[in-house]
Scaffold this motif. Structure first.
Motif, PDB file in Angstrom:
ATOM      1  N   GLU A  62     -23.565  27.763   0.762  1.00  0.00           N
ATOM      2  CA  GLU A  62     -23.896  29.158   0.537  1.00  0.00           C
ATOM      3  C   GLU A  62     -24.340  29.033  -1.039  1.00  0.00           C
ATOM      4  O   GLU A  62     -23.311  28.663  -1.876  1.00  0.00           O
TER       5      GLU A  62
ATOM      6  N   GLY B 264     -17.499  39.646   2.469  1.00  0.00           N
ATOM      7  CA  GLY B 264     -17.728  39.049   3.719  1.00  0.00           C
ATOM      8  C   GLY B 264     -17.062  39.611   5.026  1.00  0.00           C
ATOM      9  O   GLY B 264     -16.183  40.500   4.886  1.00  0.00           O
TER      10      GLY B 264
ATOM     11  N   THR C  87     -25.301  33.881   7.348  1.00  0.00           N
ATOM     12  CA  THR C  87     -24.427  32.680   7.617  1.00  0.00           C
ATOM     13  C   THR C  87     -24.903  31.536   7.642  1.00  0.00           C
ATOM     14  O   THR C  87     -26.147  31.539   8.010  1.00  0.00           O
TER      15      THR C  87
ATOM     16  N   SER D  24     -24.390  31.841  -2.556  1.00  0.00           N
ATOM     17  CA  SER D  24     -23.843  33.106  -3.162  1.00  0.00           C
ATOM     18  C   SER D  24     -24.756  33.993  -3.961  1.00  0.00           C
ATOM     19  O   SER D  24     -25.898  34.275  -3.802  1.00  0.00           O
TER      20      SER D  24
ATOM     21  N   GLU E 290     -25.386  41.152   3.105  1.00  0.00           N
ATOM     22  CA  GLU E 290     -25.799  41.817   2.082  1.00  0.00           C
ATOM     23  C   GLU E 290     -26.777  40.838   1.630  1.00  0.00           C
ATOM     24  O   GLU E 290     -26.565  40.000   0.548  1.00  0.00           O
TER      25      GLU E 290
ATOM     26  N   TYR F  70     -22.295  37.205   5.519  1.00  0.00           N
ATOM     27  CA  TYR F  70     -22.664  38.140   4.361  1.00  0.00           C
ATOM     28  C   TYR F  70     -23.822  38.781   4.691  1.00  0.00           C
ATOM     29  O   TYR F  70     -24.968  38.223   4.374  1.00  0.00           O
TER      30      TYR F  70
ATOM     31  N   ASN G  41     -18.662  32.100  -3.556  1.00  0.00           N
ATOM     32  CA  ASN G  41     -18.161  32.634  -2.155  1.00  0.00           C
ATOM     33  C   ASN G  41     -16.940  31.942  -1.936  1.00  0.00           C
ATOM     34  O   ASN G  41     -16.700  30.910  -2.390  1.00  0.00           O
TER      35      ASN G  41
END
Length: 440
Positions: free
Chosen positions: A60, A127, A206, A62, A229, A227, A298
């Motif tokens: 991730e 999340g 994800t 992030s 977003e 997530y 994250n």
């Protein structure tokens, strides 16, 4: 990254620091002369299976997703479909940013959203557990169930100050969809990921189980959070792919490519807008050697991407643990020492002793988007939970109302007039929601 005055820190191997921070895996790609000079991988992507970290392991990324969002948005500027300085409501179609008293005289613009000066709230996103209902992009913007964030709105005068806002980047992602007339992930892939040759990377909510590194905190696996977003946190990538993104940006800066942006726009992106920020990236202090960077964290993941344009050198670092430890910055400092880079030097700070009665003013459960605890251990404070992980992290006092984390220098500045309010890292508002008895 921070050393207490009078203390001695011996040299350590990366494996020793991985053990200390309980980070199972690390991936590093080093850039030299706008190419990947080498990539190295340490540890495992999944402790249960023993699967090793390699070139193909996804992490991730992030908040490094915000670099992609900045590039995608600026691509629409290049195509003449957006203006950097027009009111975003003039281009938003499916949703409008609600007017507030703070927007009576100042506009929320693309430039201000990219540089975190739009006056927009919502620092970041926590999340969602797998299998739980996910909000649409509009539900996230509106802050209505099943979204777990408050409504995204303007609660400071646009242009008045820097305040990091993941909410602002969700506005930009919606703006991209409205103007490009296609899903954000598709447009980002065609305009940024493919031109930058980010062959493994995905814009998604994800990590794929088979290709992704499992996230860990305190040595234990964390839930595979989702997530949705995408503009703020939806990039899944490898260290080598992040390096390829930095290389493409650097080539465009030196007019050796224009696959994503032309030279004039990339120069604006990497030019100081306010404080230490450009458009989507942080910048070196004035008068110092020029570099840009973006980090991300994250739960269960930490990453850092940075580049020295005048040297055409940089690095990408990704881990599947130690999300708030500063470990990626220690790795960056080690690389900087080896290659003669500036900007990642250790700082030396003195800690001042404070009475326990004074420290108890700050003890309790706090909220800065996500809840965490501040308690007392011995003669100093500690923080744990939420974004800081399950294990206590010591807070050292540099004054009666100002504290810092040793590993990162992350600051906690408590309001002298109201000990139930604080500012974290210079810009994040936090409030104490309830007091607690002595913690340990």
């Amino acid at each position: 990254m921070v050393v207490l005055k009078g203390s001695v820190v011996p040299p350590m191997t990366i494996q020793q620091r991985m053990a200390l921070y309980e980070a199972p895996g690390v991936s590093i790609a080093l850039i030299d002369d706008d190419r990947i000079a080498w990539s190295r991988h340490y540890g495992v992507a999944d402790k249960s299976s023993g699967r090793r970290v390699d070139d193909d392991t996804l992490f991730e990324a992030s908040s490094i997703a915000k670099v992609v969002t900045a590039l995608v948005t600026l691509r629409l500027v290049r195509e003449g479909k957006l203006s950097l300085d027009a009111d975003v409501n003039s281009e938003l179609v499916s949703w409008k940013l609600p007017g507030t008293p703070f927007t009576a005289t100042e506009r929320v613009t693309v430039r201000r959203l990219l540089s975190h000066t739009g006056g927009v709230n919502v620092h970041g996103f926590g999340g969602y557990a797998p299998g739980t209902p996910l909000p649409t992009a509009l539900q996230t913007l509106q802050g209505v169930p099943p979204a777990n964030n408050v409504p995204i709105t303007v609660d400071e005068t646009p242009g008045s100050a820097f305040r990091y806002s993941g909410g602002g980047y969700e506005i930009l992602a919606q703006l991209v969809e409205d103007v490009a007339r296609q899903p954000y992930d598709q447009f980002a892939r065609s305009r940024v990921l493919v031109p930058a040759n980010m062959r493994h990377s995905l814009i998604t909510a994800t990590l794929p189980v088979d290709r992704g590194a499992r996230g860990y905190e305190g040595g234990a696996p964390v839930p595979r959070l989702v997530y949705p977003e995408l503009g703020a946190a939806g990039l899944m990538s490898t260290a080598a792919d992040l390096a390829r993104l930095a290389i493409e940006m650097d080539r465009e800066l030196h007019a050796r490519s224009d696959r994503i942006l032309d030279q004039s726009l990339i120069k604006q992106m990497l030019s100081r807008q306010t404080g230490g920020w450009g458009l989507g990236v942080s910048l070196s202090p004035p008068g110092k050697e020029r570099w840009w960077s973006k980090d991300g964290a994250n739960t269960g993941y930490s990453s850092l991407l940075f580049m020295y344009p005048d040297r055409r050198q940089g690095a990408a670092i990704m881990t599947n643990g130690a999300s708030q430890s500063g470990f990626v910055y220690e790795i960056a400092a080690s690389l900087a020492r080896e290659y003669g880079w500036t900007g990642f030097e250790q700082s030396v700070r003195a800690a001042v002793p404070l009475e326990a009665a004074w420290l108890r003013r700050f003890q309790g459960v706090w909220r800065a988007g996500i809840e965490f605890e501040i308690g007392i251990r011995g003669d100093h404070l500690f923080v744990r939970g939420g974004p800081f992980g399950p294990k206590p992290v010591d807070l050292y006092a540099q004054s009666p109302n100002s504290f810092f984390v040793l590993s990162t220098g992350f600051t906690f500045d408590f309001d002298p007039k109201s000990p139930d309010h604080a500012t974290l890292a210079g810009s994040i508002a936090a409030v104490k929601v309830r007091s607690l008895p002595d913690l340990d």
